[in-house]
Design an enzyme around this catalytic site. Sequence first.
Site, PDB file in Angstrom:
ATOM      1  N   ASP A 150       0.810  -1.217   0.000  1.00  0.00           N
ATOM      2  CA  ASP A 150       0.000   0.000   0.000  1.00  0.00           C
ATOM      3  C   ASP A 150       0.846   1.271   0.000  1.00  0.00           C
ATOM      4  O   ASP A 150       0.300   2.374  -0.024  1.00  0.00           O
ATOM      5  CB  ASP A 150      -0.938   0.007   1.212  1.00  0.00           C
ATOM      6  CG  ASP A 150      -0.180  -0.144   2.526  1.00  0.00           C
ATOM      7  OD1 ASP A 150       0.385  -1.226   2.750  1.00  0.00           O
ATOM      8  OD2 ASP A 150      -0.141   0.816   3.319  1.00  0.00           O
ATOM      9  N   TYR A 174      -0.647   1.754  15.777  1.00  0.00           N
ATOM     10  CA  TYR A 174       0.648   2.178  16.294  1.00  0.00           C
ATOM     11  C   TYR A 174       0.485   3.315  17.304  1.00  0.00           C
ATOM     12  O   TYR A 174      -0.396   4.171  17.134  1.00  0.00           O
ATOM     13  CB  TYR A 174       1.540   2.707  15.162  1.00  0.00           C
ATOM     14  CG  TYR A 174       1.701   1.766  14.007  1.00  0.00           C
ATOM     15  CD1 TYR A 174       2.629   0.730  14.055  1.00  0.00           C
ATOM     16  CD2 TYR A 174       0.936   1.917  12.857  1.00  0.00           C
ATOM     17  CE1 TYR A 174       2.785  -0.126  12.982  1.00  0.00           C
ATOM     18  CE2 TYR A 174       1.086   1.067  11.782  1.00  0.00           C
ATOM     19  CZ  TYR A 174       2.014   0.036  11.853  1.00  0.00           C
ATOM     20  OH  TYR A 174       2.163  -0.814  10.793  1.00  0.00           O
ATOM     21  N   LYS A 232      -1.381  -5.650  13.728  1.00  0.00           N
ATOM     22  CA  LYS A 232      -0.049  -5.341  13.213  1.00  0.00           C
ATOM     23  C   LYS A 232       0.454  -4.116  13.959  1.00  0.00           C
ATOM     24  O   LYS A 232      -0.214  -3.078  13.993  1.00  0.00           O
ATOM     25  CB  LYS A 232      -0.068  -5.066  11.713  1.00  0.00           C
ATOM     26  CG  LYS A 232       1.296  -4.626  11.171  1.00  0.00           C
ATOM     27  CD  LYS A 232       1.197  -4.017   9.780  1.00  0.00           C
ATOM     28  CE  LYS A 232       2.533  -3.402   9.365  1.00  0.00           C
ATOM     29  NZ  LYS A 232       2.426  -2.612   8.106  1.00  0.00           N
TER      30      LYS A 232
END
Length: 270
Positions: free
Chosen positions: A30, A150, A181
């Site tokens: 991506d 994140y 992730k």
Amino acid sequence: MSSMPLTGKSVRLARLSRPGDGRFLFVPLDHSVSDGPVASAAGFAELVTDIAAGGADGIVVHKGRARMIPPHLMAHCSLVVHLSASTSHAPDTNAKVLVGDVEEAVRLGADAVSVHVNIGSDTEAAQLTDLGTVASACDRFGIPLMAMIYPRGPRVSDPADPTLLAHVANIAADLGVDIVKTVLASPPERMAEVVAASPLPIVVAGGGGTDQSLLDFAATALDVGCSGLAVGRRVFTSPSPEKAVRELTQLIHHQIPPVPTPRPEMAGAL
């Protein structure tokens, strides 16, 4: 995953790990939205061919790029459609917005979707809202959801802090995600605490900011309990993407050889 009842989501989750061992190797592509091309227009199908032939469990692409992949390449490799975007030219590169939806991904034949969320960013509230919305749609359509989540933004001093990483993993779990992730903790051995605190499998981003080789980085992540890796840049910039993926596949899946992918002539594949 084997204990889950048989549903559309459980079937698709099982497909995301090719050998069925609950470990994963995803290759995100991506970056072409956020940073620019990952391959030439003519070379994109060849890159996907290399990734599939190397044994990756799945590739991550945006919806438009998914339409450009020759279908035969996905016979043994899962398709994950990424629904979030921002570019490196934005005033706030941490502000992710939805540019696709689950129904579009289903029409494209996706095995899963992914959403990017930056906890600690100025637009955290909107990103969490988007994550919740996508999670609800994933339940309706039986599609697994991976959160690329994140600690990142002006209120985050250490994005690799294990306490913060445990928090973001649990945010993902509480909002309906299936796979997390995120980044590897620093020091790496404390990632074991993050894994222990998470009810979901965790795959780590590919370690582009480390001096470790990719294989050493992967071994470190697996040793502390992570369920695999999501590696993009260190694959598509490799001199041999297929070799890089094959070595990772054999490490992550305990030397199980990948299923061979046929390589017809690429002319006219797009």
